[in-house]
Design a protein around this motif. Structure first.
Motif, PDB file in Angstrom:
ATOM      1  N   ALA A 167       0.840  -1.207   0.000  1.00 17.63           N
ATOM      2  CA  ALA A 167       0.000   0.000   0.000  1.00 17.63           C
ATOM      3  C   ALA A 167       0.877   1.261   0.000  1.00 17.63           C
ATOM      4  CB  ALA A 167      -0.938  -0.001   1.202  1.00 17.63           C
ATOM      5  N   THR A 168       2.006   1.195   0.725  1.00 16.91           N
ATOM      6  CA  THR A 168       2.966   2.304   0.726  1.00 16.91           C
ATOM      7  C   THR A 168       3.522   2.511  -0.677  1.00 16.91           C
ATOM      8  OG1 THR A 168       3.547   1.956   3.054  1.00 16.91           O
ATOM      9  CG2 THR A 168       5.170   3.115   1.691  1.00 16.91           C
ATOM     10  N   ARG A 169       3.935   1.411  -1.300  1.00 18.67           N
ATOM     11  CA  ARG A 169       4.435   1.496  -2.677  1.00 18.67           C
ATOM     12  C   ARG A 169       3.402   2.145  -3.593  1.00 18.67           C
ATOM     13  NH1 ARG A 169       4.141  -3.950  -5.623  1.00 18.67           N
ATOM     14  NH2 ARG A 169       1.969  -3.389  -5.195  1.00 18.67           N
ATOM     15  N   ASP A 170       2.148   1.700  -3.460  1.00 22.09           N
ATOM     16  CA  ASP A 170       1.085   2.214  -4.330  1.00 22.09           C
ATOM     17  C   ASP A 170       0.831   3.705  -4.089  1.00 22.09           C
ATOM     18  OD1 ASP A 170       0.949  -0.342  -5.309  1.00 22.09           O
ATOM     19  OD2 ASP A 170      -0.871  -0.885  -4.193  1.00 22.09           O
ATOM     20  N   ALA A 171       0.912   4.133  -2.813  1.00 23.05           N
ATOM     21  CA  ALA A 171       0.705   5.555  -2.490  1.00 23.05           C
ATOM     22  C   ALA A 171       1.827   6.409  -3.074  1.00 23.05           C
ATOM     23  CB  ALA A 171       0.627   5.743  -0.981  1.00 23.05           C
ATOM     24  N   LEU A 172       3.058   5.903  -3.007  1.00 23.66           N
ATOM     25  CA  LEU A 172       4.190   6.638  -3.582  1.00 23.66           C
ATOM     26  C   LEU A 172       4.055   6.705  -5.100  1.00 23.66           C
ATOM     27  CD1 LEU A 172       7.026   5.091  -1.375  1.00 23.66           C
ATOM     28  CD2 LEU A 172       6.217   7.451  -1.268  1.00 23.66           C
ATOM     29  N   LYS A 173       3.681   5.580  -5.699  1.00 20.47           N
ATOM     30  CA  LYS A 173       3.489   5.529  -7.157  1.00 20.47           C
ATOM     31  C   LYS A 173       2.412   6.512  -7.598  1.00 20.47           C
ATOM     32  CE  LYS A 173       4.749   1.309  -9.328  1.00 20.47           C
ATOM     33  NZ  LYS A 173       4.524  -0.077  -9.512  1.00 20.47           N
ATOM     34  N   ALA A 174       1.316   6.555  -6.842  1.00 17.84           N
ATOM     35  CA  ALA A 174       0.198   7.448  -7.168  1.00 17.84           C
ATOM     36  C   ALA A 174       0.631   8.912  -7.131  1.00 17.84           C
ATOM     37  CB  ALA A 174      -0.966   7.205  -6.212  1.00 17.84           C
ATOM     38  N   ALA A 175       1.670   9.205  -6.346  1.00 18.48           N
ATOM     39  CA  ALA A 175       2.196  10.574  -6.256  1.00 18.48           C
ATOM     40  C   ALA A 175       3.335  10.797  -7.259  1.00 18.48           C
ATOM     41  CB  ALA A 175       2.680  10.849  -4.838  1.00 18.48           C
ATOM     42  N   ASP A 176       3.495   9.854  -8.194  1.00 16.57           N
ATOM     43  CA  ASP A 176       4.557   9.933  -9.219  1.00 16.57           C
ATOM     44  C   ASP A 176       5.963   9.915  -8.633  1.00 16.57           C
ATOM     45  OD1 ASP A 176       2.827   9.943 -11.416  1.00 16.57           O
ATOM     46  OD2 ASP A 176       2.498  12.099 -11.210  1.00 16.57           O
ATOM     47  N   ILE A 177       6.120   9.260  -7.488  1.00 19.28           N
ATOM     48  CA  ILE A 177       7.446   9.106  -6.895  1.00 19.28           C
ATOM     49  C   ILE A 177       7.998   7.763  -7.371  1.00 19.28           C
ATOM     50  CG2 ILE A 177       8.683   8.774  -4.712  1.00 19.28           C
ATOM     51  CD1 ILE A 177       6.521  10.712  -3.486  1.00 19.28           C
ATOM     52  N   PRO A 178       9.194   7.742  -7.980  1.00 18.29           N
ATOM     53  CA  PRO A 178       9.752   6.479  -8.460  1.00 18.29           C
ATOM     54  C   PRO A 178      10.024   5.543  -7.286  1.00 18.29           C
ATOM     55  CG  PRO A 178      11.164   8.345  -9.083  1.00 18.29           C
ATOM     56  CD  PRO A 178      10.067   8.881  -8.230  1.00 18.29           C
ATOM     57  N   VAL A 179       9.383   4.395  -7.290  1.00 20.44           N
ATOM     58  CA  VAL A 179       9.511   3.462  -6.162  1.00 20.44           C
ATOM     59  C   VAL A 179       9.698   2.049  -6.684  1.00 20.44           C
ATOM     60  CG1 VAL A 179       6.985   3.247  -5.925  1.00 20.44           C
ATOM     61  CG2 VAL A 179       8.457   2.703  -3.976  1.00 20.44           C
ATOM     62  N   GLU A 180      10.549   1.313  -5.978  1.00 22.08           N
ATOM     63  CA  GLU A 180      10.812  -0.087  -6.304  1.00 22.08           C
ATOM     64  C   GLU A 180      10.546  -0.880  -5.028  1.00 22.08           C
ATOM     65  OE1 GLU A 180      14.837  -2.093  -7.878  1.00 22.08           O
ATOM     66  OE2 GLU A 180      15.071  -1.145  -5.909  1.00 22.08           O
ATOM     67  N   LEU A 181       9.808  -1.970  -5.156  1.00 16.92           N
ATOM     68  CA  LEU A 181       9.556  -2.850  -4.005  1.00 16.92           C
ATOM     69  C   LEU A 181      10.174  -4.206  -4.291  1.00 16.92           C
ATOM     70  CD1 LEU A 181       8.309  -3.722  -1.317  1.00 16.92           C
ATOM     71  CD2 LEU A 181       6.154  -4.121  -2.527  1.00 16.92           C
ATOM     72  N   ILE A 182      11.063  -4.631  -3.389  1.00 11.68           N
ATOM     73  CA  ILE A 182      11.686  -5.951  -3.498  1.00 11.68           C
ATOM     74  C   ILE A 182      11.168  -6.788  -2.332  1.00 11.68           C
ATOM     75  CG2 ILE A 182      13.857  -7.234  -3.464  1.00 11.68           C
ATOM     76  CD1 ILE A 182      15.155  -4.542  -4.489  1.00 11.68           C
ATOM     77  N   GLU A 183      10.435  -7.850  -2.659  1.00  9.87           N
ATOM     78  CA  GLU A 183       9.923  -8.770  -1.640  1.00  9.87           C
ATOM     79  C   GLU A 183      10.880  -9.961  -1.553  1.00  9.87           C
ATOM     80  OE1 GLU A 183       5.838  -9.566  -2.686  1.00  9.87           O
ATOM     81  OE2 GLU A 183       5.319  -7.434  -2.648  1.00  9.87           O
ATOM     82  N   ILE A 184      11.484 -10.135  -0.388  1.00  9.09           N
ATOM     83  CA  ILE A 184      12.516 -11.164  -0.221  1.00  9.09           C
ATOM     84  C   ILE A 184      11.862 -12.447   0.283  1.00  9.09           C
ATOM     85  CG2 ILE A 184      14.724 -11.706   0.882  1.00  9.09           C
ATOM     86  CD1 ILE A 184      14.947  -8.588   1.394  1.00  9.09           C
ATOM     87  N   PRO A 185      11.959 -13.544  -0.492  1.00  4.96           N
ATOM     88  CA  PRO A 185      11.315 -14.792  -0.091  1.00  4.96           C
ATOM     89  C   PRO A 185      11.947 -15.389   1.173  1.00  4.96           C
ATOM     90  CG  PRO A 185      12.210 -14.945  -2.346  1.00  4.96           C
ATOM     91  CD  PRO A 185      12.663 -13.652  -1.763  1.00  4.96           C
ATOM     92  N   ASN A 186      11.092 -15.978   2.006  1.00  6.94           N
ATOM     93  CA  ASN A 186      11.527 -16.686   3.225  1.00  6.94           C
ATOM     94  C   ASN A 186      12.392 -15.822   4.142  1.00  6.94           C
ATOM     95  OD1 ASN A 186      10.380 -19.111   2.088  1.00  6.94           O
ATOM     96  ND2 ASN A 186      12.202 -19.196   0.793  1.00  6.94           N
ATOM     97  N   HIS A 187      12.043 -14.540   4.213  1.00  8.17           N
ATOM     98  CA  HIS A 187      12.824 -13.611   5.029  1.00  8.17           C
ATOM     99  C   HIS A 187      11.874 -12.883   5.975  1.00  8.17           C
ATOM    100  CE1 HIS A 187      15.817 -10.624   6.151  1.00  8.17           C
ATOM    101  NE2 HIS A 187      15.082  -9.653   5.668  1.00  8.17           N
TER     102      HIS A 187
END
Length: 196
Positions: A167-187
């Motif tokens: 949701a944080t990523r989506d809010a930043l994206k909606a504000a045109d802020i370049p954002v990258e989300l990396i989801e780390i498996p089993n972490h």
């Protein structure tokens, strides 16, 4: 790593500094300001990044928050972080266009806040295990510049589940802020082993 003191807003504050001996004379180095998690001090992240900083020629500074439980405005920033960066720029060959933020957990949340409040001051931000609350999504309107933000989180983080992080990523994206989300498996939330 040295423990240094700075006077900011009339208070003496501690921070931990690593300036690699590998810095080439005549070149300006990037600076990463590292914001620690709850119950820790600035040295906890600086220790983990020291070898990387030496290899890449990066100066790293880990300030202590006023209260070890977390970071809060205005006592821990933006003024304190600005004072710290300006003092370091006066003493060391820092590239003013390459001042970055990194935060873990409580420090990650504060790094997000500072990225939005002080977007004209920092070049980019990376965090591990942090998010904005829904009430804080409005802060995206404070960003004068849209600096890149990289978010890393474990898919089994017990403090920052994927839903609020996405949701944080989506809010930043909606504000045109370049954002990258990396989801780390089993972490999970623990940063300090995977950092080294």
């Amino acid at each position: 790593i040295t423990k240094e003191l700075i006077t900011a807003n009339g208070k003496t504050r501690a921070y931990y500094l690593y300036v690699p001996s590998t810095l080439k004379p005549g070149t300006r180095a990037p600076l990463i300001v590292m914001l620690h998690g709850s119950g820790r001090t600035g040295t906890s992240l600086v220790e983990k990044w020291k070898d990387y900083a030496k290899k890449e020629g990066i100066i790293i500074a880990g300030p202590d928050s006023t209260n070890t439980r977390g970071w809060s405005s205005p006592v821990d920033g933006p003024d304190y972080l600005r004072d710290l960066v300006e003092e370091l720029k006066a003493k060391y060959p820092i590239n003013p266009r390459r001042v970055y933020l990194f935060g873990h957990s409580a420090g990650a949340c504060f790094a997000l806040h500072m990225s939005l409040m002080e977007s004209q001051y920092f070049a980019a931000t990376a965090i591990h295990a942090g998010a904005l609350t829904e009430e804080e999504f409005e802060m995206t309107k404070l960003a004068k510049r849209k600096i890149p933000i990289s978010i890393q989180v474990g898919d089994s983080d017990q403090f920052f589940p994927l839903k609020p992080v996405r949701a944080t990523r989506d809010a930043l994206k909606a504000a045109d802020i370049p954002v990258e989300l990396i989801e780390i498996p089993n972490h999970d939330h623990w940063y300090y082993d995977s950092a080294s």
